[in-house]
Design a protein around this motif. Structure first.
Motif, PDB file in Angstrom:
ATOM      1  N   GLY A 143       0.812  -1.231   0.000  1.00 19.34           N
ATOM      2  CA  GLY A 143       0.000   0.000   0.000  1.00 19.34           C
ATOM      3  C   GLY A 143       0.832   1.262   0.000  1.00 19.34           C
ATOM      4  O   GLY A 143       0.594   2.179  -0.792  1.00 19.34           O
ATOM      5  N   THR A 144       1.849   1.318   0.854  1.00 22.15           N
ATOM      6  CA  THR A 144       2.660   2.536   0.895  1.00 22.15           C
ATOM      7  C   THR A 144       3.489   2.668  -0.376  1.00 22.15           C
ATOM      8  O   THR A 144       3.714   3.773  -0.869  1.00 22.15           O
ATOM      9  N   THR A 145       3.955   1.538  -0.907  1.00 21.58           N
ATOM     10  CA  THR A 145       4.701   1.566  -2.167  1.00 21.58           C
ATOM     11  C   THR A 145       3.816   2.100  -3.298  1.00 21.58           C
ATOM     12  O   THR A 145       4.253   2.954  -4.100  1.00 21.58           O
ATOM     13  N   TRP A 169       1.458  -3.420   9.061  1.00 25.63           N
ATOM     14  CA  TRP A 169       0.850  -2.135   8.695  1.00 25.63           C
ATOM     15  C   TRP A 169      -0.001  -1.707   9.865  1.00 25.63           C
ATOM     16  O   TRP A 169      -0.530  -2.531  10.598  1.00 25.63           O
ATOM     17  N   GLU A 170      -0.126  -0.401  10.039  1.00 21.71           N
ATOM     18  CA  GLU A 170      -0.686   0.122  11.278  1.00 21.71           C
ATOM     19  C   GLU A 170      -2.187  -0.065  11.420  1.00 21.71           C
ATOM     20  O   GLU A 170      -2.696  -0.247  12.502  1.00 21.71           O
ATOM     21  N   GLN A 171      -2.891   0.025  10.331  1.00 20.90           N
ATOM     22  CA  GLN A 171      -4.347   0.040  10.432  1.00 20.90           C
ATOM     23  C   GLN A 171      -4.967  -1.152   9.706  1.00 20.90           C
ATOM     24  O   GLN A 171      -4.776  -1.305   8.502  1.00 20.90           O
ATOM     25  N   ALA A 172      -5.692  -1.983  10.445  1.00 20.53           N
ATOM     26  CA  ALA A 172      -6.357  -3.131   9.822  1.00 20.53           C
ATOM     27  C   ALA A 172      -7.245  -2.657   8.671  1.00 20.53           C
ATOM     28  O   ALA A 172      -7.288  -3.275   7.614  1.00 20.53           O
ATOM     29  N   VAL A 173      -7.956  -1.561   8.876  1.00 21.62           N
ATOM     30  CA  VAL A 173      -8.701  -0.904   7.798  1.00 21.62           C
ATOM     31  C   VAL A 173      -7.976   0.403   7.518  1.00 21.62           C
ATOM     32  O   VAL A 173      -8.005   1.316   8.343  1.00 21.62           O
ATOM     33  N   PRO A 174      -7.291   0.509   6.362  1.00 25.21           N
ATOM     34  CA  PRO A 174      -6.464   1.694   6.113  1.00 25.21           C
ATOM     35  C   PRO A 174      -7.307   2.973   6.059  1.00 25.21           C
ATOM     36  O   PRO A 174      -8.480   2.938   5.713  1.00 25.21           O
ATOM     37  N   GLN A 175      -6.695   4.112   6.401  1.00 25.14           N
ATOM     38  CA  GLN A 175      -7.435   5.378   6.402  1.00 25.14           C
ATOM     39  C   GLN A 175      -7.020   6.321   5.283  1.00 25.14           C
ATOM     40  O   GLN A 175      -7.847   7.075   4.789  1.00 25.14           O
ATOM     41  N   ASP A 176      -5.749   6.297   4.895  1.00 29.60           N
ATOM     42  CA  ASP A 176      -5.346   7.207   3.821  1.00 29.60           C
ATOM     43  C   ASP A 176      -6.200   6.914   2.597  1.00 29.60           C
ATOM     44  O   ASP A 176      -6.313   5.748   2.161  1.00 29.60           O
ATOM     45  N   PRO A 177      -6.825   7.954   2.013  1.00 25.46           N
ATOM     46  CA  PRO A 177      -7.777   7.706   0.913  1.00 25.46           C
ATOM     47  C   PRO A 177      -7.213   6.867  -0.235  1.00 25.46           C
ATOM     48  O   PRO A 177      -7.905   5.997  -0.761  1.00 25.46           O
ATOM     49  N   LEU A 178      -5.957   7.087  -0.622  1.00 24.14           N
ATOM     50  CA  LEU A 178      -5.390   6.300  -1.727  1.00 24.14           C
ATOM     51  C   LEU A 178      -5.333   4.819  -1.363  1.00 24.14           C
ATOM     52  O   LEU A 178      -5.704   3.956  -2.159  1.00 24.14           O
ATOM     53  N   VAL A 179      -4.876   4.500  -0.165  1.00 25.98           N
ATOM     54  CA  VAL A 179      -4.762   3.096   0.236  1.00 25.98           C
ATOM     55  C   VAL A 179      -6.151   2.517   0.521  1.00 25.98           C
ATOM     56  O   VAL A 179      -6.428   1.361   0.221  1.00 25.98           O
ATOM     57  N   TYR A 180      -7.053   3.349   1.102  1.00 31.12           N
ATOM     58  CA  TYR A 180      -8.400   2.841   1.375  1.00 31.12           C
ATOM     59  C   TYR A 180      -9.092   2.388   0.095  1.00 31.12           C
ATOM     60  O   TYR A 180      -9.797   1.384   0.075  1.00 31.12           O
TER      61      TYR A 180
END
Lengths: 146, 146, 146, 146, 146, 146, 146, 146, 146, 146
Positions: free
Chosen positions: I96-98, J75-86
């Motif tokens: 994801g970060t990549t 990874w920090e969040q089981a459900v990601p928050q950053d819009p791109l990763v979400y």
């Protein structure tokens, strides 16, 4: 017939016939762990095994397709509660980093596959208390570098 | 010296000396899984093993007490994320009910202990891809009826 | 007859007969805690006890197998909400580290088994307010070193 | 001096003096469970006990106030992970409804207090494996009807 | 008749008769908060109150036992969502530490009981907007030192 | 000076001067609950109160702005663990639906505000055990229909 | 008729008649957002609006009481999953602190009410892609100081 | 200079200069919501705006890059606790399905973008209590069919 | 006919006719991924496609409206458990970060749309093990600056 | 040098040199996705690539070992928050079952590996808005039957 109905039917017929999972596995010529997991809806069976199971347990013919269907695997509790299953979870928690270190040390960066994977469960008689021997055998998959 | 400092020191000295976990285990006459788990702070060592480790890695003398201290075992993620450890968790999820059925079938109502428990990890060379063999050996504990 | 139907039938028959858990336990010659836990589906009964229970409560004969079946133990709430059960959870939270220290101090590195385990619950009359006495008795299991 | 610093200081001085929790408790004339819970920051001490502890362990004088401060009790994991503490949690999960039934049967609708509460922990020597005996003693509080 | 059926029956009969909770409470001679909590299955009624309720609402006679049964208290959402209930949760979040400080300052180390506990809810007419007055009255329980 | 530093400074100065929250509140002419909540960083103070607090406790002058800053309110545990705060949470769980019914019955569809809200905490001496009286007073806000 | 049956009936009748939410709202003389939220069980209707709705959609007469009943508001997912609703949640996450800063800057310490609150939703035609305009209008409630 | 240091520096300089977010926004010729979100690290600024901000607040020159850096957006609490932000979350919970219905009714199957999105926040003076007006304006994105 | 009934009917008819998703997609002239997602209730179909599907699978005529209805998208597990789906989740976690870095590097600050989005899934024959090729194609949406 | 220090150093040196991830990848002769993931600590590098990276970015020599170390992926969040990763997470949620159906249809029962896996990310210029093309290529692993 869906997987839930299938499992219920198998459990019922197994009890009615006084069969064991080991016995069922031997009768269809597959291993006990894989056979049990198929009967509990956690793996799909190839046609031969499915037909053998249906014949052995005298299940309705729609059970063949149900046994061959690819399951959606899931478990109810992220952290299991049944003491027998929890102990396995605890082993992963306590020894997970140790297993990571030793698998990396022996094989390099990669994982032990849970897909190309087999398992056996044995009982070892012991005067100081019988023991359970679980043997897991998974293909080592190295991370791809590209 | 607390467990965190201890682990860091061990990992550093191990790297500096180019040692492996298997090599360390052999040097102190214990098994690789147990030795690694002690070095990662997940088990306590008896005095002899603690002293042997401190000598081998030339750790400060306060490390003996740190190695002998009874750890509070914990892991950061209820559902592990590292792919190698997750695969083990997935095996518990997918095969947990199967293992419960088979252990009960062989031994009766009870559990496989995670305390009176040993494990080995081996690599099996295989032309179609090497394999990891994990063997768990735990005492069967029957539920008490009173 | 599955465990859910079994529990419902037992609770109904117990109420219809005006029985108590203590009375049921005495009638089948087992302890009240274990007997209640069997009747609530949290333990399996050996054949003699199962048959005695079925006879006492005039349950259908299929209840024998249901009582003897090895249960999958689970509870609905990771953090219990009923005030009586929450207080027990709170005791584990508040005194858990204290219990760990004292058990380790007395017995070394290991745990108190929840499997090889018995419990009694008593009421102590007291002019300043009656008291509940819970006594837990579990085998000490030392961690294996290998 | 806050509770965190207090606990660290106590643990250090206890180790330096080779004391046990039981020894400390005997020296200040209180019970081992309560004394340990005070030293781990989970209970407040009255002035006499606080001063006795400070004298015994030669803590700085600011430790008296820290021992007497009313703690905010908390625990890190809603579901504990350390195997010793988890087994206690599992007992609450497996036997919680049983305990509810039996306490209600003996005392009526109400709870066992976790505040007006004492506990002892004993070791029972046993040739087939030593046992841990935990005795909890809590005031029964009936629900108010108004 | 279980608690769920009981609650449904009460709500129906209450609506059919155009009764209010305050009216029902007055008719059976108990307080509105306690009476409502009994009718919503969150408290058990003593026999007199149970019979008065059954008579008033012309419930089936099995409702007496259902009203007298000791409930397992639970709520669906750890963090409530209904805005009225959430505001109460928010008050606990925002003012919880303040309440802890002030109760400790007035009464010492201990808690306000939620078991030996009563509550009233009143409406205060106010030209700038009516106000809700909630009064909670719980026994102070000091922590035991032993 | 941020809120965290502010709270620490206030708690220190309060202890050093042997003051109580009630005493501080009286000195600045505000209520104890509001004053405590301001000092614990859960409410903002108007300039007069902020200056009075700073003078009383001889805080640095930057504390005036910190006391006047609008806080971001938060609490660490969605389900509180400290027994005193948990009992309040439990009251919301057990009596939340009852309170909803009675507030709606008296005032219609709407909520009790947690913003236009005041609270008092009193101790009532009682030979059978002192009691804590919590009085909450919140504006009723009807849902808008548009 | 409970809220669940009510919603189902309304959705069915709306579809059968080819009505829109905007059309229904116009017919009963209320706004589209409020009318839709009433029809989805998230708000209660006053008697006039309830009767108008029942007449318009030819609902059974018991629907009047169901429309007037004060709902227990809840939503299934703490973090919504439907992409349209998630985007609104994301806006609260990304812009929540910004909104807090600007509302405080304009109005002081307090909140925007979600109870004394109205909303409109509009579509703005735009050659580069139509736009959705959401307008929220909530009463500012200042924190009480007492 | 990372985003955390940047935000701290901006908040400090804003306070030292007695500026408002609206004033800062006006000075750099952008809207208040966007400007505040940039200053709180939730959006990136184009070079012109970044330079204008750095000049206005006399930030170190490394702040230009920090303002232009693309942020990783996150928020600490899945369910927000600060009452002002929680009310926004509650609006999404209560009105989310209503908004979904109305946006679909006006625009078809799709969503309101949270990326191609603007917002304004206004205060409306009102003798019965001032009101906050939030206007959200997002591009409608239809689901692709392929 | 609601979406749940629709999906069940489609899966049944597909199996009865021995059709594949690819075959169905080809028959209605749409892509396999989109067609499958419509049949699993995760996308709405335009009228032509809906009618073609109904005709092909001889579904009841009410299925047209069900296929055209705008779905509320949801999934049962925040962290998926089925191994095939979990691997996709793991890819988002690990890469994801990549992906964020590279999309920003190529396109600037913004996101890849999941709405204006298409996907294909292909199998690549490979002597060392067949491969799955997933191609995602989403519109880049830049963050608005206003 | 641990992975955290390594990542920080790489990001710094990359910015100082005005390099892009694509440029770095080209310089060391590996793909951009793999190279970026190595630089963000999510993959280990073989010695040649590690040395090339260290030379290119003039990192300290200890960075070679850090680049070669096998990472613990998390990874920090089981459900990601950053819009791109979400959006990527949402794609897995919305299309996960569709992908499962189609991969099974093409390849049988098994999974797409996330370990024997490569990915590319491309930008496609498009007058109606540029598009992001993500191509995932993973080995198909069939479930073992034994």
């Amino acid at each position: 017939m869906n997987k839930t109905d299938l499992i219920e039917a198998i459990v019922l017929e197994k009890a009615a016939r006084g069969l064991t999972w080991e016995g069922i596995a031997a009768a269809i010529g597959m291993s006990p762990v894989w056979t049990t997991s198929v009967c509990l809806g956690m793996n799909s069976a190839p046609e031969t095994a499915a037909k053998a199971l249906v014949e052995l347990l005298e299940l309705p013919s729609t059970a063949v397709a149900a046994l061959m269907a690819y399951p959606t695997k899931s478990w109810e509790q992220a952290v299991p509660q049944d003491p027998l299953v929890y102990r396995l979870y605890e082993i992963v928690g306590v020894y997970g980093t140790t297993m990571k270190e030793l698998i990396h040390e022996k094989c390099g960066d990669g994982i032990m596959s849970a897909i190309d994977f087999t398992m056996t469960i044995d009982k070892e008689d012991n005067p100081r208390g019988d023991r359970v021997i679980v043997t897991m055998d998974g293909k080592f998959l190295p991370y791809k570098q590209w």
